[in-house]
Design an enzyme around this catalytic site. Structure first.
Site, mmCIF file in Angstrom:
data_model
loop_
_atom_site.group_PDB
_atom_site.id
_atom_site.type_symbol
_atom_site.label_atom_id
_atom_site.label_comp_id
_atom_site.label_asym_id
_atom_site.label_seq_id
_atom_site.Cartn_x
_atom_site.Cartn_y
_atom_site.Cartn_z
ATOM 1 C CG ASP A 21 -2.017 0.887 1.122
ATOM 2 O OD1 ASP A 21 -2.424 1.236 0.117
ATOM 3 O OD2 ASP A 21 -2.814 1.167 2.153
ATOM 4 C CG HIS A 38 -0.241 2.162 -9.173
ATOM 5 N ND1 HIS A 38 -0.639 1.973 -8.014
ATOM 6 C CD2 HIS A 38 -1.464 2.948 -9.697
ATOM 7 C CE1 HIS A 38 -1.715 2.268 -7.465
ATOM 8 N NE2 HIS A 38 -2.084 3.140 -8.601
ATOM 9 C CG LEU A 132 9.297 -17.395 -3.996
ATOM 10 C CD1 LEU A 132 8.842 -17.289 -2.298
ATOM 11 C CD2 LEU A 132 9.877 -15.829 -4.291
HETATM 12 C C1 IPE Z 1 -5.463 -2.675 -0.114
HETATM 13 O O1 IPE Z 1 -5.125 -1.321 -0.402
HETATM 14 C C2 IPE Z 1 -5.417 -3.363 -1.508
HETATM 15 C C3 IPE Z 1 -3.948 -3.372 -2.070
HETATM 16 C C4 IPE Z 1 -2.925 -3.390 -1.570
HETATM 17 C C5 IPE Z 1 -4.131 -4.170 -3.419
HETATM 18 P P1 IPE Z 1 -6.145 -0.181 -0.411
HETATM 19 O O2 IPE Z 1 -5.383 1.119 -0.715
HETATM 20 O O3 IPE Z 1 -7.110 -0.545 -1.608
HETATM 21 O O4 IPE Z 1 -6.856 -0.481 0.922
HETATM 22 P P2 IPE Z 1 -7.859 0.714 1.786
HETATM 23 O O5 IPE Z 1 -8.727 1.155 0.742
HETATM 24 O O6 IPE Z 1 -6.753 1.811 2.156
HETATM 25 O O7 IPE Z 1 -8.210 0.070 3.112
HETATM 26 C C1 IPE Z 2 -1.555 0.222 -3.479
HETATM 27 O O1 IPE Z 2 -1.386 1.558 -3.376
HETATM 28 C C2 IPE Z 2 -1.633 -0.061 -4.885
HETATM 29 C C3 IPE Z 2 -3.092 -0.679 -5.174
HETATM 30 C C4 IPE Z 2 -4.072 -0.802 -4.128
HETATM 31 C C5 IPE Z 2 -3.283 -1.264 -6.279
HETATM 32 P P1 IPE Z 2 -2.574 2.636 -3.495
HETATM 33 O O2 IPE Z 2 -2.904 2.917 -5.026
HETATM 34 O O3 IPE Z 2 -3.632 2.306 -2.691
HETATM 35 O O4 IPE Z 2 -1.802 3.835 -2.747
HETATM 36 P P2 IPE Z 2 -2.304 4.918 -1.662
HETATM 37 O O5 IPE Z 2 -2.841 3.945 -0.620
HETATM 38 O O6 IPE Z 2 -3.514 5.610 -2.517
HETATM 39 O O7 IPE Z 2 -1.200 6.073 -1.231
HETATM 40 MG MG MG Z 3 -4.212 2.500 -0.483
#
Ligand code: IPE
Ligand code: IPE
Ligand code: MG
Length: 248
Positions: A21, A38, A132
């Site tokens: 995240d 990303h 792995l």
């Molecule tokens: C969780 O992250 C999902 C992934 C890392 C793929 P999110 O950014 O979607 O989660 P929330 O919305 O903050 O809970």
């Molecule tokens: C995690 O990073 C990647 C996915 C959920 C695909 P985020 O896109 O949720 O990044 P933040 O949480 O907005 O910083």
């Molecule tokens: Mg996120």
């Protein structure tokens, strides 16, 4: 100095799961688009896979796209899916050369066709590998997985493949997408959020949780070593008392 030397190789988690995240916030910090975040997140994926393979971790599960992520703006979803296709295409050979087996859990049929095709090819290419197992959670949510498991169980009861009296925890486990994968010993979440966001709810019943403020694109091998070292300080009691664990 690297933290690598401090890790006790006899006490490694055999399965690490990561909620990757913070890509969006990382991008914002660098005054760039979310997609830029990303894209950089893929380097961290490569590092985590490499580090786990080098250490001798057997399973690495990465939460890459949740069921709930389908509710993001369409442009972001499209870009993420394109990135996924590109990443799998670019990395498949390297994974195979490194004896890494790729698998995936989630509602894979919800993915765009191009994505599913690329994924299936990489899964096929790497299916014999043994060093792995890299599990990508894609269009995955734990509640979806459990609901699917219940549906399949009910169908098998109706078809008289199993008797309802036989249903227990082990049977349910066998109907989950993770049926061939042991539960993770360590779950890492980056970006400072301290929630699970619908990831592996059944499987993490006794998993050690590790939360770090580091944003996913900044999560390098040393960050992973730090998480493993933290894990190695924990006493896993599984409901027992400390003396019982120490007596072993
Ligand atoms: C969780 O992250 C999902 C992934 C890392 C793929 P999110 O950014 O979607 O989660 P929330 O919305 O903050 O809970
Ligand atoms: C995690 O990073 C990647 C996915 C959920 C695909 P985020 O896109 O949720 O990044 P933040 O949480 O907005 O910083
Ligand atoms: Mg996120």
């Amino acid at each position: 100095m690297s933290l690598l030397g401090k890790i006790d190789l006899e006490n490694l988690p055999s399965h690490i799961a990561i909620i990757m995240d913070g890509n969006g916030r990382w991008a914002k910090k660098h005054r760039k688009s979310r997609i830029f975040g990303h894209t950089h997140g893929i380097d961290s994926v490569r590092n985590a896979v490499e580090a786990c393979a080098e250490l001798g971790v057997s399973y690495l599960t990465l939460y890459a796209f949740s069921t709930e992520n389908w509710d993001r703006p369409r442009v972001e979803i499209t870009a993420l899916m394109k990135l996924l296709v590109k990443a799998i295409r670019n990395e498949a050979k390297q994974l195979n050369d490194n004896n890494v087996k790729l698998t995936a859990i989630g509602d894979l049929n919800a993915l765009p066709k191009s994505c599913l095709k690329e994924l299936n090819e990489a899964i096929e290419l790497t299916k014999q590998n043994t060093r792995l197992t890299l599990v990508l959670a894609l269009s995955y949510s734990s509640r979806w997985e459990i609901a699917m498991a219940v549906r399949k169980i009910v169908k098998d009861v109706i078809d008289e493949k199993i008797h309802f009296d036989q249903i227990n925890e082990d049977v349910l486990q066998d109907y989950l997408a993770t049926r061939d994968i042991p539960d993770p010993e360590l779950l890492i979440r980056t970006s400072g959020e301290t929630r699970i966001s619908n990831f592996l709810l059944w499987q993490i019943a006794y998993t050690e949780l590790y939360f770090t403020p580091t944003l996913w694109p900044d999560f390098d091998k040393e960050e992973l070593y730090k998480a493993i070292l933290d894990f190695q300080t924990r006493e896993r009691r599984f409901g027992k008392i400390s003396e019982q664990i120490k007596a072993k």
